[in-house]
Design a protein around this motif. Structure first.
Motif, PDB file in Angstrom:
ATOM      1  N   ASP A 208     -12.826   4.890   4.761  1.00 45.37           N
ATOM      2  CA  ASP A 208     -11.968   3.572   5.257  1.00 45.37           C
ATOM      3  C   ASP A 208     -10.582   4.021   5.517  1.00 45.37           C
ATOM      4  O   ASP A 208     -10.246   4.959   5.516  1.00 45.37           O
ATOM      5  N   LEU A 209      -9.903   2.672   6.178  1.00 45.37           N
ATOM      6  CA  LEU A 209      -8.586   2.853   6.696  1.00 45.37           C
ATOM      7  C   LEU A 209      -7.705   1.936   6.142  1.00 45.37           C
ATOM      8  O   LEU A 209      -8.227   0.574   6.433  1.00 45.37           O
ATOM      9  N   ALA A 210      -6.780   2.098   5.440  1.00 47.21           N
ATOM     10  CA  ALA A 210      -5.639   1.080   5.079  1.00 47.21           C
ATOM     11  C   ALA A 210      -4.251   1.300   5.672  1.00 47.21           C
ATOM     12  O   ALA A 210      -4.111   2.408   6.097  1.00 47.21           O
ATOM     13  N   ASN A 211      -3.685   0.286   5.909  1.00 49.62           N
ATOM     14  CA  ASN A 211      -2.479   0.471   6.786  1.00 49.62           C
ATOM     15  C   ASN A 211      -1.078   0.078   6.027  1.00 49.62           C
ATOM     16  O   ASN A 211       0.255   0.304   6.338  1.00 49.62           O
ATOM     17  N   ASP A 212      -1.432  -0.186   4.719  1.00 52.35           N
ATOM     18  CA  ASP A 212      -0.231  -0.410   3.804  1.00 52.35           C
ATOM     19  C   ASP A 212      -0.664  -0.594   2.444  1.00 52.35           C
ATOM     20  O   ASP A 212      -1.844  -0.510   2.027  1.00 52.35           O
ATOM     21  N   TYR A 213       0.500  -0.693   1.409  1.00 49.27           N
ATOM     22  CA  TYR A 213      -0.061  -1.016   0.052  1.00 49.27           C
ATOM     23  C   TYR A 213       1.042  -2.000  -0.621  1.00 49.27           C
ATOM     24  O   TYR A 213       2.226  -1.864  -0.084  1.00 49.27           O
ATOM     25  N   VAL A 214       0.815  -2.188  -1.639  1.00 51.88           N
ATOM     26  CA  VAL A 214       1.481  -3.194  -2.752  1.00 51.88           C
ATOM     27  C   VAL A 214       1.394  -2.762  -4.058  1.00 51.88           C
ATOM     28  O   VAL A 214       0.162  -2.233  -4.431  1.00 51.88           O
ATOM     29  N   ILE A 215       2.236  -2.988  -5.080  1.00 51.21           N
ATOM     30  CA  ILE A 215       1.938  -2.743  -6.496  1.00 51.21           C
ATOM     31  C   ILE A 215       2.152  -4.175  -6.973  1.00 51.21           C
ATOM     32  O   ILE A 215       3.187  -4.861  -6.920  1.00 51.21           O
ATOM     33  N   VAL A 216       1.011  -4.555  -7.657  1.00 51.38           N
ATOM     34  CA  VAL A 216       0.830  -5.826  -8.117  1.00 51.38           C
ATOM     35  C   VAL A 216       0.540  -5.780  -9.855  1.00 51.38           C
ATOM     36  O   VAL A 216      -0.574  -5.131  -9.909  1.00 51.38           O
ATOM     37  N   ARG A 217       1.414  -6.112 -10.382  1.00 56.50           N
ATOM     38  CA  ARG A 217       1.274  -5.907 -11.793  1.00 56.50           C
ATOM     39  C   ARG A 217       0.971  -4.806 -12.513  1.00 56.50           C
ATOM     40  O   ARG A 217      -0.015  -4.418 -13.181  1.00 56.50           O
TER      41      ARG A 217
END
Length: 390
Positions: A208-217
């Motif tokens: 798989d390929l992801a281009n970004d990330y966030v931290i949620v809770r």
């Protein structure tokens, strides 16, 4: 219900305060927009509900709905293109190794809560001729413009930061870094995390390929909202088995010194043109002692840029250094070595130099010495910087 309403209002107020703080420190636009979307959703959720059967209005905005987030209920591997996200962990306007360390620690903890195992990769391979030309041009531009965004030694500082958090850290060496990342991700049925579109070019994609990330809770969520797989052109094969790599204890900073007799460095400070020297040149004697300490017996060609006042342009120094015994240089307090090599470290900021650039230069003076001390004594480079550096 009243109690629940009060809790929601508190959450909204805290979220708005958080937004103001993030705007003040200059966070990236996509992060600011994500917080604004959350605030809008909370405001809509607080609106009085319509009678049964009436159309709902409290919905997340379309932009938020379109973000494709990946969450995992079981163990999942994510292979990070390390330097691709360097500006998320090191603020370009303020170099702080302690801040970098904390941001990496927060990321790893968020990944653990989300059942994600992070494996980080950094490029330490020989570059193609085209890539080398680009690298030289960028370093010359940094010297000529007097601008330097990221700290020197970034790949090695970040490597130690992830290593301290019990993450696997790989420096590509036997193969191209992109090829290495993809090979590991495919082998482990994992995800590549990078903003580089070059990862679309691999044949028989099994990752798989992801281009970004966030931290949620407190949990890490990957975002895949940039790539259009229908337009990709498959030009590279996935290596199997994954190629060999170097770890933080394998002295990746000296890989080319050992194998090719080449020490190639760029512009570690934004003040090379202004002050008339490259800090890498000042530590040549210390490097020769480190070569000797590490058992390197062959001559080493050292290459780095400097500003030539006669030609008024960037030139490249090329000096041949012979390893020689000099343990007396290393058998003393690290900051004493810094002060001996850079007497100006204890002086006032020169006139006409901004506070930001002078702080970066002081950071650079500490870094080029402490990196060599760490290599010679097999110590944690990041820990030394956190203990001694500005």
């Amino acid at each position: 219900l009243t109690h629940l309403g009060i809790c929601t209002m508190d959450e909204l107020r805290l979220k708005e305060q958080y937004l103001q703080r993030q705007q003040r420190v200059g966070r990236p636009e996509h992060e600011i927009q994500a917080i604004k979307d959350d605030i809008l959703f909370l405001k809509q959720s607080l609106e009085p509900q319509k009678p049964k059967g009436a159309p709902k209005t409290a919905q997340r905005p379309p932009q938020r709905q379109q973000r494709q987030k990946q969450r995992y209920n079981t163990h999942h591997v994510v292979c990070i293109d390390g330097l691709n996200f360097a500006d998320r962990w090191a603020t370009p306007s303020h170099w702080s190794v302690k801040g970098m360390r904390q941001k990496v620690k927060r990321l790893v903890k968020a990944a653990e809560r989300a059942n994600i195992q992070l494996i980080t990769f950094f490029d330490q391979t020989n570059k193609s001729e085209e890539a080398q030309n680009k690298w030289y041009q960028r370093r010359e531009k940094e010297v000529a413009s007097g601008q330097r965004r990221m700290p020197t030694g970034m790949a090695f500082l970040l490597g130690w930061a992830f290593y301290e958090c019990n993450c696997e850290v790989h420096y590509s060496y036997a193969a191209d870094c992109d090829d290495t990342i993809v090979a590991y991700a495919a082998h482990l049925n994992g995800t590549v995390l990078s903003q580089d579109s070059d990862f679309l070019r691999y044949r028989g994609k099994t990752f798989d390929l992801a281009n970004d990330y966030v931290i949620v809770r407190g949990r890490l969520e990957l975002i895949s909202d940039r790539w259009d797989w229908s337009t990709r052109v498959e030009t590279r094969r996935i290596l199997d088995p994954p190629p060999a790599t170097l770890g933080v204890h394998d002295q990746p900073a000296f890989a080319s010194v050992r194998d090719e007799g080449l020490y190639l460095r760029g512009a570690p400070s934004p003040l090379i043109k202004r002050l008339g020297y490259n800090p890498h040149g000042r530590v040549a004697a210390l490097r020769a002692a480190v070569y000797w300490r590490l058992g390197i017996q062959h001559e080493v060609t050292e290459v780095y840029p400097y500003w030539d006042k006669n030609t008024k342009w960037v030139e490249w120094a090329e000096e041949v250094v012979t390893p020689r015994q000099g343990d007396f240089l290393l058998n003393q307090d690290p900051m004493e070595i810094v002060r001996q090599v850079f007497p100006e470290r204890s002086e006032e900021k020169p006139a006409g130099v901004s506070n930001e650039n002078w702080k970066k230069h002081v950071f650079c003076m500490d870094c080029v010495v402490l990196e060599l001390v760490a290599l010679a004594t097999s110590q944690n480079f990041l820990a030394l910087m956190c203990q001694y550096a500005a």
